[in-house]
Design an enzyme around this catalytic site. Structure first.
Site, PDB file in Angstrom:
ATOM      1  N   GLY B 121       0.823  -1.212   0.000  1.00 47.39           N
ATOM      2  CA  GLY B 121       0.000   0.000   0.000  1.00 47.39           C
ATOM      3  C   GLY B 121       0.850   1.252   0.000  1.00 47.39           C
ATOM      4  N   TYR B 122       1.414   1.560  -1.153  1.00 49.86           N
ATOM      5  CA  TYR B 122       2.217   2.770  -1.295  1.00 49.86           C
ATOM      6  C   TYR B 122       1.432   3.848  -2.063  1.00 49.86           C
ATOM      7  CZ  TYR B 122       6.468   0.090   0.014  1.00 49.86           C
ATOM      8  OH  TYR B 122       7.416  -0.665   0.645  1.00 49.86           O
ATOM      9  N   GLU B 239      16.145  -4.846  -4.616  1.00 49.69           N
ATOM     10  CA  GLU B 239      16.095  -5.331  -5.979  1.00 49.69           C
ATOM     11  C   GLU B 239      17.482  -5.816  -6.346  1.00 49.69           C
ATOM     12  OE1 GLU B 239      13.136  -1.889  -7.369  1.00 49.69           O
ATOM     13  OE2 GLU B 239      14.293  -3.046  -8.798  1.00 49.69           O
TER      14      GLU B 239
HETATM   15  C1  LIG Z   1       0.022  -3.136 -12.910  1.00 48.82           C
HETATM   16  C2  LIG Z   1       0.375  -2.205 -11.822  1.00 48.82           C
HETATM   17  C3  LIG Z   1       0.522  -2.688 -10.529  1.00 48.82           C
HETATM   18  C4  LIG Z   1       0.804  -1.818  -9.494  1.00 48.82           C
HETATM   19  N1  LIG Z   1       0.880  -2.326  -8.214  1.00 48.82           N
HETATM   20  C5  LIG Z   1       1.086  -1.475  -7.193  1.00 48.82           C
HETATM   21  C6  LIG Z   1       1.076  -1.952  -5.848  1.00 48.82           C
HETATM   22  O1  LIG Z   1       0.920  -3.139  -5.606  1.00 48.82           O
HETATM   23  N2  LIG Z   1       1.223  -1.083  -4.842  1.00 48.82           N
HETATM   24  C7  LIG Z   1       1.409   0.251  -5.069  1.00 48.82           C
HETATM   25  O2  LIG Z   1       1.577   0.984  -4.119  1.00 48.82           O
HETATM   26  N3  LIG Z   1       1.423   0.760  -6.322  1.00 48.82           N
HETATM   27  C8  LIG Z   1       1.253  -0.076  -7.393  1.00 48.82           C
HETATM   28  N4  LIG Z   1       1.238   0.413  -8.674  1.00 48.82           N
HETATM   29  C9  LIG Z   1       1.339   1.853  -8.872  1.00 48.82           C
HETATM   30  C10 LIG Z   1       2.657   2.312  -9.470  1.00 48.82           C
HETATM   31  O3  LIG Z   1       3.663   2.285  -8.504  1.00 48.82           O
HETATM   32  C11 LIG Z   1       2.400   3.731 -10.008  1.00 48.82           C
HETATM   33  O4  LIG Z   1       1.495   3.599 -11.072  1.00 48.82           O
HETATM   34  C12 LIG Z   1       3.643   4.405 -10.477  1.00 48.82           C
HETATM   35  O5  LIG Z   1       4.463   4.752  -9.400  1.00 48.82           O
HETATM   36  C13 LIG Z   1       3.318   5.657 -11.304  1.00 48.82           C
HETATM   37  O6  LIG Z   1       2.422   6.486 -10.645  1.00 48.82           O
HETATM   38  P1  LIG Z   1       1.097   7.017 -11.367  1.00 48.82           P
HETATM   39  O7  LIG Z   1       0.420   5.857 -11.982  1.00 48.82           O
HETATM   40  O8  LIG Z   1       0.340   7.811 -10.386  1.00 48.82           O
HETATM   41  O9  LIG Z   1       1.597   7.920 -12.541  1.00 48.82           O
HETATM   42  P2  LIG Z   1       2.103   9.428 -12.433  1.00 48.82           P
HETATM   43  O10 LIG Z   1       3.174   9.528 -11.402  1.00 48.82           O
HETATM   44  O11 LIG Z   1       0.968  10.341 -12.324  1.00 48.82           O
HETATM   45  O12 LIG Z   1       2.760   9.574 -13.845  1.00 48.82           O
HETATM   46  C14 LIG Z   1       2.018   9.828 -15.046  1.00 48.82           C
HETATM   47  C15 LIG Z   1       2.988  10.072 -16.169  1.00 48.82           C
HETATM   48  O13 LIG Z   1       3.793  11.215 -15.861  1.00 48.82           O
HETATM   49  C16 LIG Z   1       5.151  10.890 -15.881  1.00 48.82           C
HETATM   50  N5  LIG Z   1       5.853  11.624 -14.818  1.00 48.82           N
HETATM   51  C17 LIG Z   1       5.527  11.723 -13.509  1.00 48.82           C
HETATM   52  N6  LIG Z   1       6.426  12.452 -12.853  1.00 48.82           N
HETATM   53  C18 LIG Z   1       7.366  12.809 -13.752  1.00 48.82           C
HETATM   54  C19 LIG Z   1       8.576  13.550 -13.686  1.00 48.82           C
HETATM   55  N7  LIG Z   1       9.040  14.068 -12.546  1.00 48.82           N
HETATM   56  N8  LIG Z   1       9.283  13.690 -14.816  1.00 48.82           N
HETATM   57  C20 LIG Z   1       8.845  13.151 -16.002  1.00 48.82           C
HETATM   58  N9  LIG Z   1       7.731  12.460 -16.135  1.00 48.82           N
HETATM   59  C21 LIG Z   1       6.995  12.274 -15.012  1.00 48.82           C
HETATM   60  C22 LIG Z   1       5.233   9.399 -15.675  1.00 48.82           C
HETATM   61  O14 LIG Z   1       6.393   8.870 -16.256  1.00 48.82           O
HETATM   62  C23 LIG Z   1       3.964   8.918 -16.345  1.00 48.82           C
HETATM   63  O15 LIG Z   1       4.207   8.713 -17.710  1.00 48.82           O
HETATM   64  C24 LIG Z   1       0.958  -0.436  -9.737  1.00 48.82           C
HETATM   65  C25 LIG Z   1       0.848   0.033 -11.055  1.00 48.82           C
HETATM   66  C26 LIG Z   1       0.564  -0.826 -12.084  1.00 48.82           C
HETATM   67  C27 LIG Z   1       0.431  -0.286 -13.470  1.00 48.82           C
END
Ligand SMILES: Cc1cc2nc3c(=O)[nH]c(=O)nc-3n(C[C@H](O)[C@H](O)[C@H](O)COP(=O)(O)OP(=O)(O)OC[C@H]3O[C@@H](n4cnc5c(N)ncnc54)[C@H](O)[C@@H]3O)c2cc1C
Lengths: 371, 388
Positions: B121-122, B239
């Site tokens: 839950g991050y 990792e």
């Molecule tokens: C299949 C799947 C499983 C997952 N499982 C888990 C889980 O079990 N637990 C959990 O906690 N999370 C989970 N996640 C979440 C995952 O960690 C996040 O989706 C990820 O960290 C990206 O955050 P966001 O989706 O909010 O995208 P955002 O951070 O909103 O990003 C949207 C877009 O903007 C870009 N962006 C954002 N910031 C910047 C920057 N500073 N510079 C350039 N580009 C940027 C990104 O590259 C992306 O293309 C999961 C995600 C997926 C797809």
């Protein structure tokens, strides 16, 4: 498992870098590249004294007796500095004679290649520009146990400086055979062109009824020997590519930190920093592929063809993009003759086709992988 | 430089290989109890949690042995060494580093015994890449924390027994990395609600998780209150060099190559088309590059140095390949790629198999930190470019 350099190899790297910084900084590189034959005699002698020219030649024949990983360390550095010199060419000729030469041939050529009094090169390509056995059409007509060559080798690296050519030809129009031809033999005429990358000289070489006597023929299966030499050549060129890419990245990253636009160093913008990150990914991945291939040369020769093909393919493709991005990220100054980054772009143009371009080597990866 | 295994390493590799031969024979693979038997025997070997300290049931294996074990397992297409995936990957390692003695005794054996699942839950609706901005609130009340807020994209939430949860206990801190607290929370606690989210590939692997006055005993605090960021960072640092996933990529590539060989395009096998061949070969070279990069990182670890940002190199390759394999397969299949299933024909293995790859890549590409974030990491931490 150890994917690291030995202490001696680290020393070789730092000694090489220091020597090149002192003796061949960019100003000197430019002087050499603008000279008619792009060869600095004093520098060449200095390189011989450091043991570079005979690095992979055994000690019995005046060399340092080191291996291909060591040579790759050296070539990464000469690539970084864009050093104009026939070092790759002469090392390849030395490798050919070391691996396929008779004792007499070794005695005749290796010591002089090691001390720099002779300069060797491979003369492989012909009109078809095909890298490999299918490209060899130069016919040798039998004559008194030897052969007489008539025809032209094209795009021969360092052809004007070279005193010794390693020449694959079709013996009696059939078997691929490697012969040693001295540049001063009767009927050998290099025809020099100006080159896009002035730090790398190439020429066509015309052979007019040139004699390859029976004692100038390398031993073993010529087709296999040619394949082996092309793999070694691919590794050597990749080594210089990796060094040059690394330096291109270093120069461009520094510029991105220094150059200010819109009140920010341009390196703060992702449109600049992300291509630089991609360059880093490609430099390091090319380097990993390169070092494994270099290790295979002596330790696992059966794995060399695939390892060399992967390295040359990946690095060639990477360097082309890095060359272009390096210039582009500099803006107009990158386009000026005075600024060095353009020399790296030109080097990438030389390196792409040298001993097989990315398409050629990806094709080999596919074939060797059975698809 | 030496890419050979030492004699001791070869002995260990042979041990793994003969174990696989014995326990995964063709008959054994057909046994309906395969999984249960397998988990029991690898556990007895102490190959589950192979690098965990022996006092908590781990195998105490060295870095090189771990790599050999994972590589051989992956090559053989063996079942996983335990099914508590996140437990094995980062919850366990985080508990080993930050947990109390009581927590170690309570959780580690269960993870090794594959007793139940953990989820992570991050991420929150407002906090993805910028994880440290998270808002899910925990307030200390006597011997308990009271949690209120929401998580999202929580993989496996609907079938997990525990969640490793990042909460904010102090919102006054100037640095958003301060004031974050890591709690271990039971998913059946009163006030926890899971709402699955369907993804574009059609499955509901992840979910929203809501916390409404959920009471968590203070003994389930992992690390110090307010210092949860360190716990997260260390968990992510577990990792590895990424070598073990290369065997999986090699087998994926082999499958796409086979598809290309048996699929006719314009009257000849797709594998003979220069464009397709070059893309396959490029993927091959990149995977080999990843394998060798991994060996360079491993050499660093063997010398006792910590890995840092360079592992982002292979994550970028991994992201490229996840998309490329799916795209290549669809292009090879042509129009046939559009048919995903046919109820009365179970024989065509290719039906739908490639679509799931072509629609499933976000799990790899977005899940573990997006490519743009990896590029920022390389540019800022390795090349030293200014932060944006
Ligand atoms: C299949 C799947 C499983 C997952 N499982 C888990 C889980 O079990 N637990 C959990 O906690 N999370 C989970 N996640 C979440 C995952 O960690 C996040 O989706 C990820 O960290 C990206 O955050 P966001 O989706 O909010 O995208 P955002 O951070 O909103 O990003 C949207 C877009 O903007 C870009 N962006 C954002 N910031 C910047 C920057 N500073 N510079 C350039 N580009 C940027 C990104 O590259 C992306 O293309 C999961 C995600 C997926 C797809």
């Amino acid at each position: 498992m150890n994917f690291g350099l030995t202490e001696e190899q680290e020393v070789l790297r730092s000694v090489t870098r220091r020597f090149l910084d002192e003796r061949a900084p960019m100003a000197t590189v430019r002087e050499i590249m603008e000279s008619p034959d792009a060869l600095d005699e004093k520098l060449w002698t200095g390189m011989a004294e450091l043991g570079w020219l005979g690095l992979i030649i055994d000690e019995d024949h005046g060399g340092a007796g080191l291996g291909w990983v060591d040579l790759v360390v050296l070539l990464e550095e000469t690539g970084r500095g864009l050093l104009p010199s026939p070092l790759i060419s002469t090392s390849l000729a030395a490798a050919a004679i070391s691996e396929f030469g008779t004792d007499a041939q070794k005695q005749r050529y290796l010591p002089s290649l090691a001390d720099g009094s002779a300069i060797g090169t491979l003369a492989v390509l012909e009109e078809s520009d095909i890298v490999g056995p299918d490209g060899i059409a130069l016919s040798g007509n039998p004559d008194d146990g030897g052969y007489r060559l008539s025809g032209t080798k094209r795009f021969v690296h360092d052809a004007v400086a070279a005193t010794v050519f390693i020449v694959p030809f079709l013996a009696g129009g059939k078997e691929i055979t490697l012969g040693i031809v001295e540049a001063n033999a009767e009927g050998v005429t290099p025809k020099s062109y100006a080159t896009m990358d002035e730090t790398k000289r190439m020429a066509d070489v015309a052979f007019d009824n040139v004699l390859v006597s029976s004692d100038a023929i390398l031993t073993g299966d010529g087709t296999a020997a040619l394949a082996r030499m092309l793999d070694l050549a691919a590794v050597a060129v990749t080594a210089e590519m990796v060094g040059a890419m690394d330096k291109d990245l270093e120069i461009t990253s520094q510029y991105a930190k220094d150059r200010v636009q819109f009140d920010q160093p341009i390196g703060k913008y992702q449109g600049v920093k992300h291509p630089l990150a991609e360059m880093y990914v490609d430099v390091e991945t090319s380097r990993s592929l390169l070092y494994y291939a270099a290790w295979c040369v002596q330790e696992q020769p059966e794995s060399l063809p695939l390892a060399a093909a992967r390295a040359k393919a990946y690095a060639s493709e990477s360097f082309v993009r890095i060359g272009i991005d390096g210039v582009q990220l500099h803006g107009a100054i990158g386009f000026t003759a005075e600024y060095d980054i353009q020399l790296y772009l030109k080097r990438s143009k030389w390196a792409l086709p040298a001993f097989g371009d990315a398409d050629h080597h990806y094709g080999r990866v596919a074939s060797l992988g059975g698809y | 430089m030496d890419f050979n295994l030492t004699p001791e390493e070869e002995t260990f590799r042979d041990e793994v290989r003969s174990f696989i031969q014995e326990h995964l024979s063709p008959e054994a693979r057909k046994d309906p109890d395969l999984m249960a038997n397998w988990l029991k025997s690898v556990r007895e070997k102490r190959w589950v949690g192979f690098n965990w300290p022996p006092e908590y049931g781990g195998g105490g294996g060295g870095i090189m042995e771990q790599v050999i074990l994972k590589e051989e397992m992956s090559k053989a297409g063996a079942p996983p060494l335990g099914t508590s995936m996140m437990g094995l990957q980062w919850v366990g390692p985080a508990i080993i580093e930050y947990g109390t003695e009581e927590q170690k005794k309570q959780f580690l054996p269960d993870i090794l015994d594959s007793k139940y699942q953990w989820c992570t839950g991050y991420s929150e609706p407002g906090s993805g890449s910028d994880l440290a901005s998270l808002q899910c609130k925990a307030v200390r009340d006597g011997d308990e924390y009271v949690v209120n807020g929401q998580k999202i994209w929580t993989s496996g939430a609907s079938y997990s027994k525990w969640i490793i949860l990042l909460t904010r206990t102090d919102s006054s801190a100037e640095d958003k990395h301060e004031g974050i607290t890591c709690l271990l929370v039971e998913m059946d606690s009163p006030g926890v609600e899971v709402r699955p989210i369907k993804n574009m590939a059609g499955s509901s692997h992840f979910a929203e998780v809501f916390f409404d006055n959920v009471r968590v005993p203070v003994k389930n605090l992992l690390g110090e209150e307010g210092k949860g960021w360190a716990v997260t960072v260390s968990a992510l640092a577990h990792e590895r060099s990424g070598i073990s996933e290369v065997a999986g990529l090699i087998s994926q590539l082999a499958q796409v190559v086979e598809l290309a060989k048996r699929t006719q395009r314009n009257g000849r096998p797709a594998s003979e088309h220069p464009g397709i061949r070059r893309r396959l070969a490029k993927a091959d070279a990149m995977i080999e590059g990843m394998r060798l990069n991994g060996q360079r990182f491993l050499t660093k670890q063997l010398k006792g140095e910590k890995l840092s940002s360079e592992t982002s190199i292979n994550k970028l390759h991994r992201a490229f390949l996840a998309i490329e394999f799916g795209e290549l397969a669809l292009e090879i299949q042509g129009s046939a790629s559009q048919y995903t299933s046919r109820p009365d024909d179970e024989d065509d293995d290719d039906l739908g198999r490639w679509a799931s790859g072509a629609l499933g890549w976000p799990a790899v590409v977005i899940g573990g930190g997006t490519p743009n974030i990896q590029r920022n990491i390389i540019a800022e931490r390795i090349l030293g470019l200014p932060k944006d």
